[in-house]
Design an enzyme around this catalytic site. Structure first.
Site, mmCIF file in Angstrom:
data_model
loop_
_atom_site.group_PDB
_atom_site.id
_atom_site.type_symbol
_atom_site.label_atom_id
_atom_site.label_comp_id
_atom_site.label_asym_id
_atom_site.label_seq_id
_atom_site.Cartn_x
_atom_site.Cartn_y
_atom_site.Cartn_z
ATOM 1 N N TYR A 12 21.157 82.388 20.855
ATOM 2 C CA TYR A 12 21.893 82.042 19.642
ATOM 3 C C TYR A 12 21.003 81.328 18.623
ATOM 4 C CZ TYR A 12 25.699 80.173 16.748
ATOM 5 O OH TYR A 12 26.526 79.838 15.698
ATOM 6 N N ARG A 33 13.152 88.230 28.375
ATOM 7 C CA ARG A 33 12.814 88.401 29.788
ATOM 8 C C ARG A 33 12.804 89.863 30.184
ATOM 9 N NH1 ARG A 33 17.006 84.389 32.497
ATOM 10 N NH2 ARG A 33 18.169 85.049 30.666
ATOM 11 N N ALA A 83 13.572 78.995 23.808
ATOM 12 C CA ALA A 83 14.118 79.498 25.076
ATOM 13 C C ALA A 83 14.334 78.360 26.070
ATOM 14 C CB ALA A 83 13.170 80.532 25.683
ATOM 15 N N SER A 84 15.406 78.494 26.828
ATOM 16 C CA SER A 84 15.714 77.516 27.863
ATOM 17 C C SER A 84 16.260 78.258 29.070
ATOM 18 C CB SER A 84 16.748 76.515 27.356
ATOM 19 O OG SER A 84 16.971 75.497 28.306
ATOM 20 N N TYR A 156 21.969 69.447 33.121
ATOM 21 C CA TYR A 156 21.548 69.915 31.794
ATOM 22 C C TYR A 156 20.870 68.796 31.008
ATOM 23 C CZ TYR A 156 21.701 71.438 26.945
ATOM 24 O OH TYR A 156 21.352 71.750 25.656
ATOM 25 N N LYS A 160 16.840 68.629 29.904
ATOM 26 C CA LYS A 160 16.383 68.508 28.522
ATOM 27 C C LYS A 160 15.517 67.265 28.343
ATOM 28 C CE LYS A 160 17.941 72.059 26.274
ATOM 29 N NZ LYS A 160 16.993 73.019 25.655
#
Length: 339
Positions: A12, A33, A83-84, A156, A160
């Site tokens: 997004y 990917r 990207a994560s 999460y 981060k």
């Protein structure tokens, strides 16, 4: 600048960052990917108003593998590392999310250094800033860091925080002149380019479709995805951004009931399923203990996580759209998705 690499171009925020770069006249390289996703990436960009043609190259690279990163970064002057790692199921333990985030960030930074990249802009999150603290009357700033040892910190937020700290440590100790800037968005709203949108947008989607029976009692900041993309571009190009982190949020925080009120005001009958009653804090906290979908929100319940973007506004001249307009446009965009 020559070519700019955007990691995670099918995501997004990544897709809107790619759009911002293309609209500013840059050639863009983006990673996925699986190369079978290239048509989807191009379709999303076209939906956003750009026909990238040869100005976009899609390459394969995975954050969990060394393969492909040397080729992905070669010849690039700058990188937006958006990207994560994502999981299809809740993590069994913290390391399942933390290790890929940290290792993936370090892979990108090593490849950037070795390829002679000038600056990397890392997409972090407010999750690396505002969690694990007592309630306070002043907004969070870039001086704050999430306390990952506090009770209730979710994987999460931990991922981060540790990935961003690892990035700063790497650049300071092994960067060899590589510059780093970091963007820390709050909840990201805005128009969707596909049905694969961010979890933040799921809040509005659930309000609209009636699957949220009552409003959860918390307040946090929100920001338009297009403004997040413009801040990434400023962080990449402005001299003052090197070595700095920037919170991305529009104005003050909003309680979920305020978001709902905006939807009712702007959409009228189309917001008929949006709840109007707020769940009591004690009920919400009880549900969060047993409902996996609410677990990540447990530390927010009853809290106001206000933050300020004064630094980005002062140093970079960054401006944001009115968040009420963004909320309305988000809803319009979600309602327009094919069903």
């Amino acid at each position: 600048m020559s070519e700019i690499l955007v990691t995670g171009g099918s995501g997004y925020i990544g897709s809107w960052c790619t759009l911002a770069l293309l609209n500013a006249g840059y050639a863009v390289r983006t990673t996925v990917r699986d190369l079978s996703r290239e048509p989807q990436v191009r379709e999303m960009l076209q939906r956003g108003g750009a026909d990238p043609g040869d100005n976009l190259r899609v390459v394969r690279a995975d954050l969990q593998s060394d393969e492909g990163w040397t080729e992905a970064t070669a010849g690039c002057d700058g990188i937006l590392h958006v990207a994560s790692p994502t999981l299809t199921q809740p993590p069994k333990n913290d390391d399942e999310m933390v290790r890929p985030a940290v290792d993936g960030t370090l892979r990108v930074l090593r490849a950037a250094r070795d390829s002679g990249v000038r600056r990397v802009v890392l997409t972090s999150a407010i999750g690396a800033i505002a969690y694990g603290h007592e309630q306070r009357d002043t907004p969070f700033t870039e001086q704050d860091w999430t306390n990952i040892d506090a009770d209730g910190i979710q994987p999460y937020q931990k991922s981060k925080t540790l990935a961003e700290r690892a990035a700063w440590d790497f650049v300071n100790e092994e960067g060899g002149g590589l510059e780093l800037a970091v963007v820390n968005p709050t909840g990201v709203f805005g128009p969707v380019l596909s049905s694969d949108y961010s979890p933040s947008l799921g809040t509005i989607a659930r309000m609209l479709d009636g699957s949220m029976p009552a409003l959860l009692p918390f307040a946090c900041g929100y920001v338009d995805v297009r403004d997040v993309a413009s801040l990434h571009l400023l962080a990449l190009t402005e001299d003052a951004a090197a070595g700095e982190r920037f919170i991305a949020t529009a104005g003050h925080s909003l309680w979920t009931r305020e978001v709902a009120a905006i939807l009712h005001e702007r959409l009228g009958e189309r917001a008929a399923k949006v709840p109007t009653k707020e769940m009591p804090v004690w009920v919400a906290r009880g549900l969060a203990k047993v409902n996996p979908d609410m677990r990540n929100l447990r530390m927010l319940l009853g809290r106001n996580l206000d933050a300020t973007s004064a630094k980005a506004e002062r140093l970079l001249g960054w401006k944001t759209r009115p968040i009420a307009d963004t909320i309305a446009e988000t809803a319009e965009s979600l309602l327009a998705l094919p069903r």
